[in-house]
Write an enzyme that holds these catalytic residues in place. Structure first.
Site, PDB file in Angstrom:
ATOM      1  N   CYS A  49       3.870  13.676  -7.431  1.00  0.00           N
ATOM      2  CA  CYS A  49       2.864  14.528  -8.046  1.00  0.00           C
ATOM      3  C   CYS A  49       1.618  13.700  -8.359  1.00  0.00           C
ATOM      4  O   CYS A  49       1.712  12.576  -8.861  1.00  0.00           O
ATOM      5  CB  CYS A  49       3.428  15.128  -9.334  1.00  0.00           C
ATOM      6  SG  CYS A  49       2.191  16.073 -10.239  1.00  0.00           S
ATOM      7  N   HIS A 109       0.810  -1.221   0.000  1.00  0.00           N
ATOM      8  CA  HIS A 109       0.000   0.000   0.000  1.00  0.00           C
ATOM      9  C   HIS A 109       0.845   1.275   0.000  1.00  0.00           C
ATOM     10  O   HIS A 109       0.366   2.333   0.393  1.00  0.00           O
ATOM     11  CB  HIS A 109      -0.964  -0.010   1.200  1.00  0.00           C
ATOM     12  CG  HIS A 109      -2.007  -1.084   1.105  1.00  0.00           C
ATOM     13  ND1 HIS A 109      -2.807  -1.469   2.160  1.00  0.00           N
ATOM     14  CD2 HIS A 109      -2.383  -1.853   0.054  1.00  0.00           C
ATOM     15  CE1 HIS A 109      -3.626  -2.435   1.762  1.00  0.00           C
ATOM     16  NE2 HIS A 109      -3.384  -2.691   0.500  1.00  0.00           N
TER      17      HIS A 109
HETATM   18  P1  OAD Z   1      -7.257  -3.159  10.244  1.00  0.00           P
HETATM   19  O1  OAD Z   1      -7.404  -1.985  11.135  1.00  0.00           O
HETATM   20  O2  OAD Z   1      -8.348  -3.475   9.297  1.00  0.00           O
HETATM   21  O3  OAD Z   1      -7.031  -4.444  11.153  1.00  0.00           O
HETATM   22  C1  OAD Z   1      -6.100  -4.438  12.204  1.00  0.00           C
HETATM   23  C2  OAD Z   1      -6.053  -5.816  12.805  1.00  0.00           C
HETATM   24  O4  OAD Z   1      -5.035  -5.827  13.789  1.00  0.00           O
HETATM   25  C3  OAD Z   1      -7.347  -6.270  13.473  1.00  0.00           C
HETATM   26  O5  OAD Z   1      -7.658  -7.591  13.034  1.00  0.00           O
HETATM   27  C4  OAD Z   1      -6.998  -6.253  14.965  1.00  0.00           C
HETATM   28  O6  OAD Z   1      -7.695  -7.272  15.694  1.00  0.00           O
HETATM   29  C5  OAD Z   1      -5.516  -6.535  14.905  1.00  0.00           C
HETATM   30  N1  OAD Z   1      -4.750  -6.068  16.084  1.00  0.00           N
HETATM   31  C6  OAD Z   1      -5.014  -5.033  16.920  1.00  0.00           C
HETATM   32  N2  OAD Z   1      -4.042  -4.932  17.856  1.00  0.00           N
HETATM   33  C7  OAD Z   1      -3.140  -5.913  17.587  1.00  0.00           C
HETATM   34  C8  OAD Z   1      -1.910  -6.330  18.196  1.00  0.00           C
HETATM   35  N3  OAD Z   1      -1.389  -5.726  19.269  1.00  0.00           N
HETATM   36  N4  OAD Z   1      -1.255  -7.403  17.645  1.00  0.00           N
HETATM   37  C9  OAD Z   1      -1.762  -8.037  16.563  1.00  0.00           C
HETATM   38  N5  OAD Z   1      -2.905  -7.678  15.951  1.00  0.00           N
HETATM   39  C10 OAD Z   1      -3.580  -6.632  16.450  1.00  0.00           C
HETATM   40  O7  OAD Z   1      -5.854  -2.998   9.510  1.00  0.00           O
HETATM   41  P2  OAD Z   1      -5.354  -3.738   8.198  1.00  0.00           P
HETATM   42  O8  OAD Z   1      -5.835  -5.126   8.130  1.00  0.00           O
HETATM   43  O9  OAD Z   1      -3.881  -3.481   8.103  1.00  0.00           O
HETATM   44  O10 OAD Z   1      -5.278   0.501   3.503  1.00  0.00           O
HETATM   45  O11 OAD Z   1      -6.085  -2.872   7.087  1.00  0.00           O
HETATM   46  C11 OAD Z   1      -5.825  -3.128   5.734  1.00  0.00           C
HETATM   47  C12 OAD Z   1      -5.843  -1.836   4.969  1.00  0.00           C
HETATM   48  O12 OAD Z   1      -7.069  -1.121   5.219  1.00  0.00           O
HETATM   49  C13 OAD Z   1      -4.771  -0.839   5.391  1.00  0.00           C
HETATM   50  O13 OAD Z   1      -3.515  -1.076   4.781  1.00  0.00           O
HETATM   51  C14 OAD Z   1      -5.340   0.453   4.932  1.00  0.00           C
HETATM   52  C15 OAD Z   1      -6.767   0.283   5.421  1.00  0.00           C
HETATM   53  O14 OAD Z   1      -7.716   1.030   4.757  1.00  0.00           O
HETATM   54  C16 OAD Z   1      -5.059   1.650   2.868  1.00  0.00           C
HETATM   55  O15 OAD Z   1      -4.904   2.707   3.464  1.00  0.00           O
HETATM   56  C17 OAD Z   1      -5.010   1.496   1.384  1.00  0.00           C
END
Ligand code: OAD
Length: 252
Positions: free
Chosen positions: A128, A120
């Protein structure tokens, strides 16, 4: 040591081919907010449509700019946690280890991981929005209410992250998908598994016969297809997993 961690460790043999997919959860213990956690998640406080789409940027570039500058400050203040450090150590214990992240921070690199695939993009790079020329920010531009103008074509500069509705960097996606097909272990850490195409990587690996291990405090779509669900925070589970892998090697 936890029985499930000891069981997971046996899959990390010296000749294992490991792909590790990380999400915002791996940086949560560094103080970086996740996206979808209730209350603390960015998308529960802010409107993704306004802040993370090309349309939102076109409508109100200043709002988007100030929000990303605020996030950039957060990331610059963060330091890697024990989960990031454990992944860097685990890579050294496996013949092949590819780290694929959805995160736009650089905490894996700061912890010593090399060759990290950023699906990402990065919040430390700017380009730009029109001609894609890279742009180095000045301190003044960081504090400004509007994004700076591109030095090449004078259109607006934007953060080098992938927004909703945009394509991911093709090379990184292809490399991650190929590695997922070939790996023997897919270790998934701290992702809700809700965002395509990263969410497909564990499925690709599973269909190709790999062992899928999920590390997360909460069950979700990945834990439901995983062979082993290591429930807990990555900063606690991953160091224990790496210790178990190292212990097995020492006693072999
Ligand atoms: P999310 O916020 O969707 O999910 C975060 C995950 O981390 C959840 O399943 C939580 O349960 C878990 N979590 C929380 N604390 C934790 C800890 N201490 N150890 C391990 N896990 C933990 O984030 P992503 O899955 O990364 O995209 O989201 C995917 C994409 O959605 C991101 O890259 C971003 C967002 O929109 C863009 O910005 C393009």
């Amino acid at each position: 040591m936890r029985e499930d961690i000891v069981r997971a460790a046996q899959f990390f043999s010296a000749d294992a081919a490991v792909v590790c997919l990380t999400g915002a959860g791996v940086s949560a213990e560094s103080g970086v907010p996740t996206f979808r956690d209730a209350q603390t998640g960015l998308w529960s406080q802010f409107d993704a449509e306004e802040l993370a789409t090309p349309q939102g940027f076109a409508r109100d570039p200043g709002l988007v700019w100030r929000w990303y500058m605020w996030r950039l400050e957060q990331l610059e203040a963060a330091v890697p946690n024990t989960g990031h450090a454990a992944l860097a150590r685990l890579a050294g214990l496996c013949e092949s280890f590819l780290l694929v992240t959805q995160n736009v921070d650089d905490l894996h690199e700061q912890a010593g991981s090399v060759d990290v695939l950023h699906l990402h993009g990065s919040l430390f790079s700017f380009r730009c929005a029109s001609c894609a020329a890279p742009h180095n920010l000045t301190a003044e531009q960081r504090g400004a209410d509007l994004p700076p103008a591109c030095g090449v074509c004078s259109e607006l500069v934007r953060p080098g992250v992938v927004w909703f509705g945009e394509s991911l960097p093709w090379d990184a996606v292809e490399e991650a998908a190929t590695a997922a097909h070939r790996c023997s272990v897919m270790l998934v850490v701290g992702t809700s598994g809700l965002v395509y195409p990263a969410s497909q990587l564990p499925l690709i690996a599973r269909q190709a016969g790999a062992t899928v291990i999920d590390v997360n405090p909460e069950p979700g779509p990945i834990s439901s297809i995983a062979d082993i669900f290591l429930q807990g925070k990555s900063g606690e589970v991953l160091p224990a997993l790496v210790r178990a892998v190292a212990d097995r090697r020492a006693s072999a």
